[in-house]
Design an enzyme around this catalytic site. Structure first.
Site, PDB file in Angstrom:
ATOM      1  NE  ARG A 246      -3.175   0.859   3.194  1.00 32.03           N
ATOM      2  CZ  ARG A 246      -4.109   1.308   4.026  1.00 32.03           C
ATOM      3  NH1 ARG A 246      -5.178   1.909   3.554  1.00 32.03           N
ATOM      4  NH2 ARG A 246      -4.000   1.133   5.314  1.00 32.03           N
ATOM      5  CG  ASP A 247       3.234   4.573   1.798  1.00 27.06           C
ATOM      6  OD1 ASP A 247       3.013   5.236   0.757  1.00 27.06           O
ATOM      7  OD2 ASP A 247       3.693   5.078   2.827  1.00 27.06           O
TER       8      ASP A 247
END
Length: 207
Positions: A47-48
């Protein structure tokens, strides 16, 4: 990690520019990390994914760090998980920004952005550039499939020291990762396979 983050190495004004084969080694190592997460018994969406979260050891082996935003992947027949939108603008996949639908293909999009950064030496978001060039993915995407223009995207600090074939392969890979349709993006394991031929053995030279 002795060499710090990819971000610090790639955009530093004091360190020597990372050579092409090191950039491809970083992409390969990071891709293997994401593939491992996506294919775990309980899949994880990172996600990041961004250059500041990829750390380098002495030999420039890439390690993913900061799992603060990582999310368990969808289970069963679900294609995505819905979540509040977090992550970093410039790297986040468009469908995630618009809908909050998160899938492993969202990580693939972010990987495409990082690959572009390694290719161009430009940041994913750079407000100091002309408006059209501020978001790296939007600016580079139309140029990635044009063989003649692709070499013009390459980080000028490399002074032409890179294999044209390797650049074209990396550019096409980034293009597929950045597809607007998440289902059309490659799987991380396929990305690992695509990057493998671009790796140079120690002491070897690129063909």
């Amino acid at each position: 990690m002795p060499r710090g983050s990819v971000e610090n190495n790639l955009f530093s004004r004091v360190l020597l520019p990372l050579p092409w084969f090191i950039r491809m080694k970083i992409a390969f190592g990071a891709a293997k990390g994401l593939a491992f997460l996506h294919e775990a018994e309980k899949p994880v969406i990172y996600r990041d994914f961004k250059t500041s979260n990829i750390l380098l050891d002495q030999e420039y082996n890439a390690k993913l760090s900061d799992f603060g935003l990582a999310k368990d992947g969808p289970v069963g027949d679900k294609s995505h998980v819905s979540t509040r939108i977090m992550g970093t603008y410039g790297y986040a996949a468009p469908e995630y920004i618009m809908t909050g639908h998160l899938s492993s293909r969202s990580d693939v999009y972010s990987f495409g952005v990082v690959l572009l950064e390694l290719l161009t030496g430009r940041k994913s978001l750079d407000k100091s550039r002309p408006v059209r060039e501020q978001t790296l993915a939007d600016w580079a995407l139309p140029l990635l499939t044009q063989k003649r223009k692709v070499l013009g995207l390459v980080d000028p600090r490399l002074n032409g020291d890179y294999p044209a074939k390797g650049v074209h392969k990396a550019a096409m890979l980034a293009y597929h990762c950045l597809n607007r349709n998440p289902k059309a993006r490659p799987l991380m394991r396929d990305i690992v396979d695509s990057l493998e031929p671009l790796q140079v053995p120690v002491g070897g030279t690129e063909g």
